[in-house]
Scaffold this motif. Structure first.
Motif, PDB file in Angstrom:
ATOM      1  N   ALA A 231       0.762  -1.337  -0.121  1.00 50.91           N
ATOM      2  CA  ALA A 231      -0.168  -0.187   0.144  1.00 50.91           C
ATOM      3  C   ALA A 231       0.879   1.312  -0.071  1.00 50.91           C
ATOM      4  CB  ALA A 231      -0.962  -0.070   1.105  1.00 50.91           C
ATOM      5  N   MET A 232       1.972   1.177   0.620  1.00 47.66           N
ATOM      6  CA  MET A 232       2.657   2.478   0.859  1.00 47.66           C
ATOM      7  C   MET A 232       3.416   2.797  -0.557  1.00 47.66           C
ATOM      8  SD  MET A 232       4.349   4.651   2.751  1.00 47.66           S
ATOM      9  CE  MET A 232       4.569   5.837   1.336  1.00 47.66           C
ATOM     10  N   ARG A 233       3.898   1.742  -1.392  1.00 49.29           N
ATOM     11  CA  ARG A 233       4.320   1.829  -2.487  1.00 49.29           C
ATOM     12  C   ARG A 233       3.245   2.195  -3.773  1.00 49.29           C
ATOM     13  NH1 ARG A 233       9.385   3.337  -2.495  1.00 49.29           N
ATOM     14  NH2 ARG A 233       9.816   2.647  -4.614  1.00 49.29           N
ATOM     15  N   GLN A 234       2.059   1.650  -3.363  1.00 46.42           N
ATOM     16  CA  GLN A 234       1.246   2.120  -4.582  1.00 46.42           C
ATOM     17  C   GLN A 234       0.763   3.446  -4.252  1.00 46.42           C
ATOM     18  OE1 GLN A 234      -1.676  -0.912  -5.373  1.00 46.42           O
ATOM     19  NE2 GLN A 234      -0.129  -2.808  -5.353  1.00 46.42           N
ATOM     20  N   ALA A 235       0.506   3.831  -2.935  1.00 48.27           N
ATOM     21  CA  ALA A 235       0.169   5.135  -2.686  1.00 48.27           C
ATOM     22  C   ALA A 235       1.035   6.247  -3.166  1.00 48.27           C
ATOM     23  CB  ALA A 235       0.012   5.423  -1.129  1.00 48.27           C
ATOM     24  N   GLU A 236       2.379   6.111  -3.184  1.00 46.26           N
ATOM     25  CA  GLU A 236       3.234   6.920  -3.777  1.00 46.26           C
ATOM     26  C   GLU A 236       3.249   7.034  -5.276  1.00 46.26           C
ATOM     27  OE1 GLU A 236       7.286   7.078  -1.110  1.00 46.26           O
ATOM     28  OE2 GLU A 236       6.975   5.213  -2.348  1.00 46.26           O
ATOM     29  N   VAL A 237       2.784   6.065  -5.894  1.00 47.79           N
ATOM     30  CA  VAL A 237       2.715   6.030  -7.457  1.00 47.79           C
ATOM     31  C   VAL A 237       1.376   6.956  -7.689  1.00 47.79           C
ATOM     32  CG1 VAL A 237       2.019   4.498  -9.273  1.00 47.79           C
ATOM     33  CG2 VAL A 237       3.743   3.880  -7.893  1.00 47.79           C
ATOM     34  N   LEU A 238       0.302   6.443  -7.129  1.00 46.20           N
ATOM     35  CA  LEU A 238      -0.985   7.441  -7.315  1.00 46.20           C
ATOM     36  C   LEU A 238      -0.842   8.712  -6.955  1.00 46.20           C
ATOM     37  CD1 LEU A 238      -3.436   4.553  -6.110  1.00 46.20           C
ATOM     38  CD2 LEU A 238      -2.862   5.119  -8.621  1.00 46.20           C
ATOM     39  N   ALA A 239      -0.187   8.967  -6.000  1.00 40.86           N
ATOM     40  CA  ALA A 239       0.153  10.604  -5.666  1.00 40.86           C
ATOM     41  C   ALA A 239       1.064  11.073  -6.653  1.00 40.86           C
ATOM     42  CB  ALA A 239       0.752  10.608  -4.247  1.00 40.86           C
ATOM     43  N   ALA A 240       1.766  10.658  -7.148  1.00 38.95           N
ATOM     44  CA  ALA A 240       2.598  11.113  -8.138  1.00 38.95           C
ATOM     45  C   ALA A 240       2.040  11.210  -9.486  1.00 38.95           C
ATOM     46  CB  ALA A 240       4.020  10.202  -8.520  1.00 38.95           C
ATOM     47  N   LEU A 241       1.142  10.294  -9.757  1.00 40.45           N
ATOM     48  CA  LEU A 241       0.104  10.543 -11.071  1.00 40.45           C
ATOM     49  C   LEU A 241      -0.726  11.536 -11.120  1.00 40.45           C
ATOM     50  CD1 LEU A 241      -0.542   6.745 -11.713  1.00 40.45           C
ATOM     51  CD2 LEU A 241       1.053   8.255 -13.082  1.00 40.45           C
ATOM     52  N   LYS A 242      -1.044  12.186  -9.821  1.00 40.03           N
ATOM     53  CA  LYS A 242      -2.061  13.256  -9.472  1.00 40.03           C
ATOM     54  C   LYS A 242      -3.095  12.980 -10.201  1.00 40.03           C
ATOM     55  CE  LYS A 242       1.850  16.648  -8.532  1.00 40.03           C
ATOM     56  NZ  LYS A 242       1.446  16.689  -7.229  1.00 40.03           N
ATOM     57  N   PRO A 243      -4.046  11.899 -10.061  1.00 41.64           N
ATOM     58  CA  PRO A 243      -5.225  11.867 -10.687  1.00 41.64           C
ATOM     59  C   PRO A 243      -6.546  12.734 -10.396  1.00 41.64           C
ATOM     60  CG  PRO A 243      -5.156  10.013  -9.227  1.00 41.64           C
ATOM     61  CD  PRO A 243      -3.780  10.762  -9.046  1.00 41.64           C
ATOM     62  N   ARG A 244      -7.157  13.387 -11.395  1.00 39.11           N
ATOM     63  CA  ARG A 244      -8.287  14.178 -11.013  1.00 39.11           C
ATOM     64  C   ARG A 244      -9.451  13.422 -10.152  1.00 39.11           C
ATOM     65  NH1 ARG A 244     -12.045  16.298 -15.773  1.00 39.11           N
ATOM     66  NH2 ARG A 244     -13.294  16.608 -13.620  1.00 39.11           N
ATOM     67  N   LYS A 245     -10.029  14.190  -9.450  1.00 38.54           N
ATOM     68  CA  LYS A 245     -11.345  13.612  -8.540  1.00 38.54           C
ATOM     69  C   LYS A 245     -12.413  13.236  -9.844  1.00 38.54           C
ATOM     70  CE  LYS A 245     -14.549  12.801  -5.691  1.00 38.54           C
ATOM     71  NZ  LYS A 245     -14.411  11.341  -4.991  1.00 38.54           N
ATOM     72  N   ALA A 246     -12.748  12.084  -9.446  1.00 38.15           N
ATOM     73  CA  ALA A 246     -13.877  11.984 -10.673  1.00 38.15           C
ATOM     74  C   ALA A 246     -15.018  12.623 -10.337  1.00 38.15           C
ATOM     75  CB  ALA A 246     -14.387  10.285 -10.220  1.00 38.15           C
ATOM     76  N   THR A 247     -15.747  13.165 -11.578  1.00 37.53           N
ATOM     77  CA  THR A 247     -17.167  14.016 -11.519  1.00 37.53           C
ATOM     78  C   THR A 247     -18.249  13.180 -12.308  1.00 37.53           C
ATOM     79  OG1 THR A 247     -16.422  15.066 -13.369  1.00 37.53           O
ATOM     80  CG2 THR A 247     -15.772  16.137 -11.515  1.00 37.53           C
ATOM     81  N   ALA A 248     -18.048  11.704 -12.628  1.00 32.77           N
ATOM     82  CA  ALA A 248     -18.744  10.894 -13.069  1.00 32.77           C
ATOM     83  C   ALA A 248     -18.511   9.326 -12.733  1.00 32.77           C
ATOM     84  CB  ALA A 248     -18.919  11.136 -14.560  1.00 32.77           C
ATOM     85  N   GLY A 249     -19.349   8.721 -12.748  1.00 34.72           N
ATOM     86  CA  GLY A 249     -18.918   7.157 -12.494  1.00 34.72           C
ATOM     87  C   GLY A 249     -19.302   6.694 -10.950  1.00 34.72           C
TER      88      GLY A 249
END
Length: 249
Positions: free
Chosen positions: A205-223
């Protein structure tokens, strides 16, 4: 980068264990913030306890996530994960989900080994909820009680290793996940006693959290995980009430 680990159990010693493993796995410069539930159970083992843990997780995230780049629900089977993803704008990672997805990249079929028979049904539902039932070789639960949840990993180490070995020999597991936050850190200690990769959910979880944080995905407004419409809510702490009324995390 700041990563929050929210433990929705009440055992501070387990949170300390989680934090130590997370910091060892983190990249240089990443700050780990680890917090513990103020009420609930010492460790979550059943569906009913998970319902309570889900509320605790949302409260911890609402209070401590501001200023963080990603958050981890640090309890296996990820209580409250769906609600957290609806309400928060930063990535929220589930410890079990991270472990299972990591296991899927290391082998075709994985087993989960844990320290209490009570956890089996709930863990199986977690696998199903993540759409990974076809990748599951088995869930093996070590029977019997234990003296202290903080030291259960050391107390049951030999029995847990035997269960891992059986998962490989009898269930044809390519990878084994050690399930449960109190087992954080055990994988590194016993890795040479199990003939397939062992996955530690906290480290994954630590490593995946770093990856997702670095990708800076937008907050979903649909779905599925779009933010729900603002709604009044009563009887909850102010940070959680604010989340239901606005999206500032």
């Amino acid at each position: 980068m700041r990563i929050l680990f929210a433990n929705p159990n009440t055992t501070v010693a387990v949170t300390d264990r989680i934090a130590a493993v997370a910091r060892a796995a983190a990249s240089p410069g990443t700050e780990v913030i680890a917090v513990t539930g103020a009420y609930g159970v010492p460790y979550i083992a059943t569906r009913a306890e998970a319902v309570i843990g889900g509320r605790v997780a949302l409260e911890l995230l609402a209070e401590h996530a501001p200023g963080c780049d990603a958050a981890v629900i640090a309890a296996f089977a990820d209580p409250g994960i769906g609600g957290a993803r609806e309400l928060l704008s930063i990535p929220v990672i589930g410890m079990a989900e991270a472990a299972m997805l990591t296991a899927c990249m290391l082998g075709r079929r994985f087993s989960i080994v844990t320290f209490s028979t009570a956890m089996g049904p709930w863990y199986r539902e977690c696998v199903d909820a993540n759409g990974l039932a076809a990748r599951l070789a088995s869930i093996r639960c070590v029977p019997g009680g234990f003296r202290d949840i903080h030291t259960v990993a050391e107390e049951k180490a030999d029995a847990l290793v035997a269960a891992c070995q059986a998962a490989v020999a009898d269930d044809e597991a390519d990878v084994v996940i050690l399930g449960g936050a109190p087992l954080a850190g055990l994988a590194d200690v016993v890795a040479d006693r199990v003939p397939v990769p062992l996955v530690d959910g906290v480290a994954a979880a630590m490593r995946q959290a770093e990856v997702l944080a670095a990708l800076k995905p937008r907050k979903a407004t649909a779905g599925t995980f779009r933010a729900p419409d603002p709604k009044p809510i009563t009887g909850v702490p102010a940070p959680l009430e604010n989340l239901f009324g606005r999206r500032d995390v």
